[in-house]
Write a protein that holds these residues in place. Structure first.
Motif, short mmCIF file in Angstrom:
data_model
loop_
_atom_site.label_atom_id
_atom_site.label_comp_id
_atom_site.label_asym_id
_atom_site.label_seq_id
_atom_site.Cartn_x
_atom_site.Cartn_y
_atom_site.Cartn_z
N THR A 91 43.12 36.59 -65.40
CA THR A 91 43.60 36.58 -66.79
C THR A 91 43.82 35.17 -67.33
O THR A 91 44.44 35.02 -68.38
N TYR A 92 43.33 34.17 -66.62
CA TYR A 92 43.43 32.80 -67.13
C TYR A 92 42.17 32.07 -66.71
O TYR A 92 41.43 32.54 -65.84
N GLU A 93 41.90 30.94 -67.29
CA GLU A 93 40.60 30.30 -67.05
C GLU A 93 40.68 28.81 -67.31
O GLU A 93 41.71 28.29 -67.73
N GLY A 94 39.59 28.13 -67.04
CA GLY A 94 39.41 26.74 -67.42
C GLY A 94 40.54 25.83 -66.98
O GLY A 94 40.95 25.83 -65.82
N PRO A 95 41.07 25.02 -67.91
CA PRO A 95 42.14 24.08 -67.54
C PRO A 95 43.38 24.77 -66.98
O PRO A 95 44.04 24.25 -66.09
N GLU A 96 43.70 25.96 -67.48
CA GLU A 96 44.89 26.64 -66.96
C GLU A 96 44.72 26.97 -65.48
O GLU A 96 45.65 26.86 -64.68
N MET A 97 43.51 27.36 -65.09
CA MET A 97 43.26 27.63 -63.68
C MET A 97 43.43 26.36 -62.85
O MET A 97 44.01 26.37 -61.76
N LYS A 98 42.93 25.27 -63.38
CA LYS A 98 43.10 23.98 -62.69
C LYS A 98 44.58 23.69 -62.45
O LYS A 98 44.98 23.35 -61.33
N TYR A 99 45.38 23.82 -63.47
CA TYR A 99 46.79 23.45 -63.32
C TYR A 99 47.56 24.46 -62.47
O TYR A 99 48.41 24.07 -61.68
N ARG A 100 47.28 25.73 -62.64
CA ARG A 100 48.00 26.72 -61.80
C ARG A 100 47.67 26.50 -60.33
O ARG A 100 48.56 26.52 -59.48
N PHE A 101 46.38 26.30 -60.03
CA PHE A 101 45.95 26.11 -58.64
C PHE A 101 46.51 24.80 -58.09
O PHE A 101 47.09 24.76 -56.99
N GLY A 102 46.34 23.73 -58.85
CA GLY A 102 46.81 22.42 -58.39
C GLY A 102 48.32 22.38 -58.20
O GLY A 102 48.82 21.84 -57.20
N ARG A 103 49.05 22.96 -59.12
CA ARG A 103 50.52 22.97 -58.99
C ARG A 103 50.94 23.82 -57.79
O ARG A 103 51.92 23.49 -57.10
N GLY B 8 53.43 19.61 -50.73
CA GLY B 8 54.10 18.35 -51.05
C GLY B 8 53.13 17.22 -51.37
O GLY B 8 53.45 16.05 -51.17
N ILE B 9 51.94 17.59 -51.82
CA ILE B 9 50.94 16.58 -52.15
C ILE B 9 50.98 16.28 -53.65
O ILE B 9 51.62 17.01 -54.42
N GLU B 10 50.31 15.23 -54.05
CA GLU B 10 50.20 14.89 -55.48
C GLU B 10 48.77 15.11 -55.91
O GLU B 10 47.88 14.34 -55.56
N VAL B 11 48.55 16.21 -56.64
CA VAL B 11 47.23 16.47 -57.22
C VAL B 11 47.14 15.78 -58.57
O VAL B 11 46.15 15.11 -58.88
N PHE B 12 48.20 15.93 -59.35
CA PHE B 12 48.25 15.31 -60.67
C PHE B 12 49.22 14.14 -60.61
O PHE B 12 50.21 14.17 -59.88
N GLY B 13 48.95 13.11 -61.36
CA GLY B 13 49.78 11.92 -61.33
C GLY B 13 51.09 12.11 -62.07
O GLY B 13 51.39 13.19 -62.59
N PRO B 14 51.88 11.05 -62.15
CA PRO B 14 53.21 11.15 -62.77
C PRO B 14 53.17 11.50 -64.25
O PRO B 14 54.17 11.96 -64.80
N GLN B 15 52.02 11.26 -64.89
CA GLN B 15 51.92 11.63 -66.31
C GLN B 15 51.17 12.96 -66.50
O GLN B 15 50.84 13.32 -67.63
N GLY B 16 50.93 13.65 -65.41
CA GLY B 16 50.42 15.01 -65.53
C GLY B 16 48.92 15.16 -65.49
O GLY B 16 48.41 16.28 -65.58
N TYR B 17 48.17 14.04 -65.36
CA TYR B 17 46.71 14.18 -65.29
C TYR B 17 46.19 13.81 -63.93
O TYR B 17 46.90 13.20 -63.13
N SER C 206 35.27 17.68 -56.14
CA SER C 206 36.17 18.51 -56.97
C SER C 206 37.16 19.26 -56.09
O SER C 206 38.34 19.37 -56.44
N GLY C 207 36.71 19.76 -54.96
CA GLY C 207 37.64 20.40 -54.04
C GLY C 207 38.64 19.40 -53.48
O GLY C 207 39.83 19.71 -53.34
N ALA C 208 38.16 18.19 -53.18
CA ALA C 208 39.06 17.16 -52.66
C ALA C 208 40.14 16.80 -53.66
O ALA C 208 41.27 16.49 -53.29
N PHE C 209 39.80 16.85 -54.96
CA PHE C 209 40.79 16.56 -56.00
C PHE C 209 42.02 17.46 -55.83
O PHE C 209 43.16 17.00 -55.93
N PHE C 210 41.78 18.74 -55.53
CA PHE C 210 42.90 19.67 -55.38
C PHE C 210 43.63 19.51 -54.06
O PHE C 210 44.73 20.04 -53.89
N GLY C 211 43.04 18.79 -53.14
CA GLY C 211 43.76 18.43 -51.92
C GLY C 211 44.51 17.12 -52.06
O GLY C 211 45.07 16.63 -51.08
N GLY C 212 44.51 16.57 -53.28
CA GLY C 212 45.23 15.32 -53.52
C GLY C 212 44.51 14.10 -52.97
O GLY C 212 45.12 13.06 -52.76
#
Lengths: 200, 168
Positions: A172-184, A191-200, B56-62
């Motif tokens: 029920t979600y796609e595109g950028p939302e999938m990226k952020y849900r999965f990454g978060r 405890g890893i950092e996928v997105f930087g301190p400013q969120g990208y 792209s997969g590595a991106f999600f592994g930080g």
């Protein structure tokens, strides 16, 4: 076995594995069974869920990564098996939903018409472990050992052909939302950092 | 320090820990160099789009990653760059030989020369060209721009940079 039965069984044995799903039936059925946000559902790049999963597995060696692939996607990038075998990621398991048709577009037959043994191809590509399973009872019996073994390992699930379209709705979600849900989800869990301190 | 060593040093400064590659002869020295660096996981691929999806997969592994390929390879993976990276706004950093330039006298590179950059512009993929050794110091800025733009970013290496003057 039918696709939904196989996926439900995989989902019950998933444990804490992160999943990467090929677009179409694999993604839709996995979403229906798990509703999981620590899964990545491909919406394009057909054939390359395998490569995405490999990059993820190499980057998170502490995490079990499951690739829920499909025969149509595998055939679009058979070379992925060479790369996967050569990298020998112990935390990566590769499942292939094999029904011989492009189910998402109405069950049109694939090029090989059932002649191809993907497990044999994987072994020839360098996989130390690869097998095909036809019966749901066999899958249920073998799954604990499959879950416990080291990757790279390929398991082909030989599915019954189903008529017409499978109408399982997509996530029920796609595109950028999938990226952020999965990454978060991965940030919280590992405890890893996928997105930087400013969120990208 | 030769150009491959300079680029390698700047990639290390960016925190690159994974490189996925399929060579052409202009990027081969850089790939050879990265392959000997045990701080970087090097993944040799059979097709360039594999490199895109692996990064792209590595991106999600930080893990910060780079895809290395020739211009012909870039053309083969524009569909994946669009439907994976553009669709989900996943940054992917590519280092690509700028084949087909006026000093690249290989007939089979001619098509790429005049079409590659218009193609990137059509997709709205940003790019930057490294033409002289001093340009190499811009790699960290290019990498950060890739992260901010959240899409494929192509860093081109010219023939003058990787081969020196003259033509081939």
């Amino acid at each position: 076995m039918r696709a939904r039965e196989a996926i439900d069984l995989l989902a019950r044995h998933r444990g804490d594995a992160i999943a990467v799903c090929a677009l179409g039936m694999a993604a839709n059925e996995w979403w229906a069974a798990t509703k999981s946000e620590d899964s990545f559902y491909m919406h394009g790049a057909m054939g390359f869920a395998a490569s995405f999963a490999l990059g993820l597995a190499l980057s998170l060696p502490q995490a079990p990564v499951w690739l829920i692939n499909a025969d149509g996607s595998l055939c679009m990038n058979l070379g992925c098996l060479l790369t996967e075998a050569s990298q020998a990621a112990r935390n990566l398991k590769h499942f292939v939903l094999d029904n011989g048709v492009y189910q998402t577009v109405g069950g049109l037959p694939m090029v090989n018409d059932g002649r191809t043994d993907y497990a044999a191809i994987a072994r020839a590509a360098g996989f130390p472990r690869a097998r095909s399973i036809e019966a749901l009872t066999d899958l249920e019996r073998q799954l604990p050992a499959i879950v416990g073994e080291d990757g790279p390992a390929l398991t082909v699930l030989r599915l019954e052909r189903e008529q017409g379209f499978l109408r399982t709705p997509p996530m029920t979600y796609e595109g950028p939302e999938m990226k952020y849900r999965f990454g978060r989800a991965l940030e919280r869990r590992f405890g890893i950092e996928v997105f930087g301190p400013q969120g990208y | 320090m030769d150009v491959a060593a300079r680029i390698h040093e700047q990639l290390s400064n960016c925190g690159i820990k994974l490189a996925a590659s399929l060579p052409d002869d202009w990027v081969a020295p850089l790939i050879d160099r990265i392959a000997t660096d045990n701080r970087i996981r090097h993944v040799r691929v059979a097709r360039e789009a594999e490199a895109i999806a692996i990064c792209s997969g590595a991106f999600f592994g930080g893990v910060r990653a780079v895809a290395l390929m020739g211009a012909t390879g870039l053309l083969t993976c524009t569909g994946e760059l669009a439907t994976l990276n553009l669709r989900h706004q996943i940054p992917v950093f590519l280092i690509v030989s700028q084949r087909g330039s006026i000093d690249d006298h290989r007939i089979y590179q001619e098509v790429q020369g005049r079409r590659t950059i218009p193609l990137l512009q059509a997709y709205d993929f940003p790019y930057h060209i490294l033409d002289r050794p001093d340009d190499v110091s811009s790699i960290p800025d290019a990498f950060e721009t890739c992260r901010m733009q959240k899409r494929p970013f192509v860093l081109f290496l010219t023939r003058r940079l990787v081969k020196g003057g003259g033509t081939a």
